[in-house]
Design an enzyme around this catalytic site. Sequence first.
Site, mmCIF file in Angstrom:
data_model
loop_
_atom_site.group_PDB
_atom_site.id
_atom_site.type_symbol
_atom_site.label_atom_id
_atom_site.label_comp_id
_atom_site.label_asym_id
_atom_site.label_seq_id
_atom_site.Cartn_x
_atom_site.Cartn_y
_atom_site.Cartn_z
ATOM 1 N N ASP A 21 0.854 -1.188 0.000
ATOM 2 C CA ASP A 21 0.000 0.000 0.000
ATOM 3 C C ASP A 21 0.895 1.244 0.000
ATOM 4 O O ASP A 21 1.909 1.287 0.705
ATOM 5 C CB ASP A 21 -0.914 -0.013 1.229
ATOM 6 C CG ASP A 21 -2.054 0.978 1.106
ATOM 7 O OD1 ASP A 21 -3.216 0.538 1.018
ATOM 8 O OD2 ASP A 21 -1.787 2.201 1.086
ATOM 9 N N ILE A 22 0.504 2.242 -0.782
ATOM 10 C CA ILE A 22 1.306 3.462 -0.914
ATOM 11 C C ILE A 22 1.289 4.290 0.382
ATOM 12 O O ILE A 22 2.188 5.098 0.622
ATOM 13 C CB ILE A 22 0.788 4.294 -2.122
ATOM 14 C CG1 ILE A 22 1.879 5.182 -2.683
ATOM 15 C CG2 ILE A 22 -0.460 5.075 -1.786
ATOM 16 C CD1 ILE A 22 1.539 5.776 -4.036
ATOM 17 N N ASN B 80 -12.834 -3.178 2.619
ATOM 18 C CA ASN B 80 -13.714 -2.030 2.803
ATOM 19 C C ASN B 80 -14.710 -2.036 1.661
ATOM 20 O O ASN B 80 -14.339 -2.245 0.504
ATOM 21 C CB ASN B 80 -12.908 -0.724 2.776
ATOM 22 C CG ASN B 80 -11.985 -0.610 3.970
ATOM 23 O OD1 ASN B 80 -12.309 -1.079 5.068
ATOM 24 N ND2 ASN B 80 -10.829 -0.003 3.782
ATOM 25 N N GLU C 281 -12.092 3.614 -1.051
ATOM 26 C CA GLU C 281 -11.689 4.751 -1.898
ATOM 27 C C GLU C 281 -11.412 4.316 -3.332
ATOM 28 O O GLU C 281 -11.624 5.096 -4.262
ATOM 29 C CB GLU C 281 -10.441 5.427 -1.313
ATOM 30 C CG GLU C 281 -10.743 6.207 -0.040
ATOM 31 C CD GLU C 281 -9.501 6.767 0.612
ATOM 32 O OE1 GLU C 281 -8.392 6.539 0.100
ATOM 33 O OE2 GLU C 281 -9.656 7.436 1.644
ATOM 34 N N VAL C 282 -10.908 3.115 -3.498
ATOM 35 C CA VAL C 282 -10.592 2.614 -4.844
ATOM 36 C C VAL C 282 -11.577 1.497 -5.183
ATOM 37 O O VAL C 282 -11.645 0.488 -4.470
ATOM 38 C CB VAL C 282 -9.142 2.092 -4.925
ATOM 39 C CG1 VAL C 282 -8.845 1.553 -6.321
ATOM 40 C CG2 VAL C 282 -8.151 3.193 -4.550
ATOM 41 N N HIS D 178 -10.195 -5.085 -3.312
ATOM 42 C CA HIS D 178 -8.864 -5.316 -2.746
ATOM 43 C C HIS D 178 -8.994 -5.768 -1.310
ATOM 44 O O HIS D 178 -9.827 -5.282 -0.560
ATOM 45 C CB HIS D 178 -7.972 -4.070 -2.849
ATOM 46 C CG HIS D 178 -8.611 -2.816 -2.351
ATOM 47 N ND1 HIS D 178 -9.505 -2.091 -3.106
ATOM 48 C CD2 HIS D 178 -8.480 -2.164 -1.176
ATOM 49 C CE1 HIS D 178 -9.903 -1.034 -2.409
ATOM 50 N NE2 HIS D 178 -9.312 -1.061 -1.224
ATOM 51 N N HIS E 239 -7.069 -5.880 2.145
ATOM 52 C CA HIS E 239 -5.941 -5.320 2.896
ATOM 53 C C HIS E 239 -5.355 -6.407 3.791
ATOM 54 O O HIS E 239 -6.083 -7.037 4.562
ATOM 55 C CB HIS E 239 -6.404 -4.176 3.810
ATOM 56 C CG HIS E 239 -6.912 -2.955 3.113
ATOM 57 N ND1 HIS E 239 -6.154 -1.817 2.954
ATOM 58 C CD2 HIS E 239 -8.112 -2.680 2.552
ATOM 59 C CE1 HIS E 239 -6.872 -0.886 2.328
ATOM 60 N NE2 HIS E 239 -8.060 -1.375 2.081
HETATM 61 P P1 5GP Z 1 -9.698 1.508 0.368
HETATM 62 O O1 5GP Z 1 -9.866 2.736 1.219
HETATM 63 O O2 5GP Z 1 -10.349 1.686 -0.990
HETATM 64 O O3 5GP Z 1 -10.117 0.257 1.057
HETATM 65 O O4 5GP Z 1 -8.146 1.343 0.151
HETATM 66 C C1 5GP Z 1 -7.458 1.840 -0.953
HETATM 67 C C2 5GP Z 1 -6.006 1.737 -0.616
HETATM 68 O O5 5GP Z 1 -5.263 1.914 -1.803
HETATM 69 C C3 5GP Z 1 -5.523 2.801 0.372
HETATM 70 O O6 5GP Z 1 -4.980 2.153 1.511
HETATM 71 C C4 5GP Z 1 -4.492 3.591 -0.425
HETATM 72 O O7 5GP Z 1 -3.402 3.999 0.356
HETATM 73 C C5 5GP Z 1 -4.087 2.622 -1.508
HETATM 74 N N1 5GP Z 1 -3.690 3.243 -2.758
HETATM 75 C C6 5GP Z 1 -4.358 4.210 -3.445
HETATM 76 N N2 5GP Z 1 -3.714 4.531 -4.575
HETATM 77 C C7 5GP Z 1 -2.624 3.733 -4.618
HETATM 78 C C8 5GP Z 1 -1.551 3.592 -5.562
HETATM 79 O O8 5GP Z 1 -1.481 4.259 -6.591
HETATM 80 N N3 5GP Z 1 -0.591 2.668 -5.273
HETATM 81 C C9 5GP Z 1 -0.644 1.902 -4.155
HETATM 82 N N4 5GP Z 1 0.339 1.037 -3.964
HETATM 83 N N5 5GP Z 1 -1.625 2.014 -3.245
HETATM 84 C C10 5GP Z 1 -2.611 2.922 -3.468
#
Ligand code: 5GP
Length: 114
Positions: free
Chosen positions: A29-30, A87, A95-96, A100, A102
């Site tokens: 994760d970034i 999530n 957010e994405v 995915h 985690h």
């Molecule tokens: P969500 O909130 O959708 O469950 O998690 C999305 C995750 O994707 C977040 O933890 C965020 O830090 C990670 N993320 C978003 N954009 C990128 C990216 O471009 N590269 C990587 N490696 N992680 C990302």
Amino acid sequence: MSTIFSKIINKEIPANIVFESDNVLAFNDINPQAPVHILIIPKIEIPKVTDINGNEHSQLLGEMIDAANKIAKDLGISEDGFRLVFNCGENGGQEVYHLHLHLLGGRKMNWPPG
Ligand code: 5GP
């Protein structure tokens, strides 16, 4: 609609990939929330948990869990334990919109989550 994760799958943008198979990709994760924070994703575009169909995707979900177990073992966090999180949607903090899982570990997790 494709997300940034499709670009990672297609190697159009870089990511620190820790596992790859025909159907699954995993990368750091970034914005890590724990010493180990890895995202495990299917290569096909499934936006979120509510788009999962048990009949169609059970094998794929099994492969994602297998990947999580392998990565946790390889990184030495399997014995102490770790957390797996999906999530889903706005209230779930997603957010994405590319499914995915985690994988969080390397420290004691809090409960309840925020
Ligand atoms: P969500 O909130 O959708 O469950 O998690 C999305 C995750 O994707 C977040 O933890 C965020 O830090 C990670 N993320 C978003 N954009 C990128 C990216 O471009 N590269 C990587 N490696 N992680 C990302």
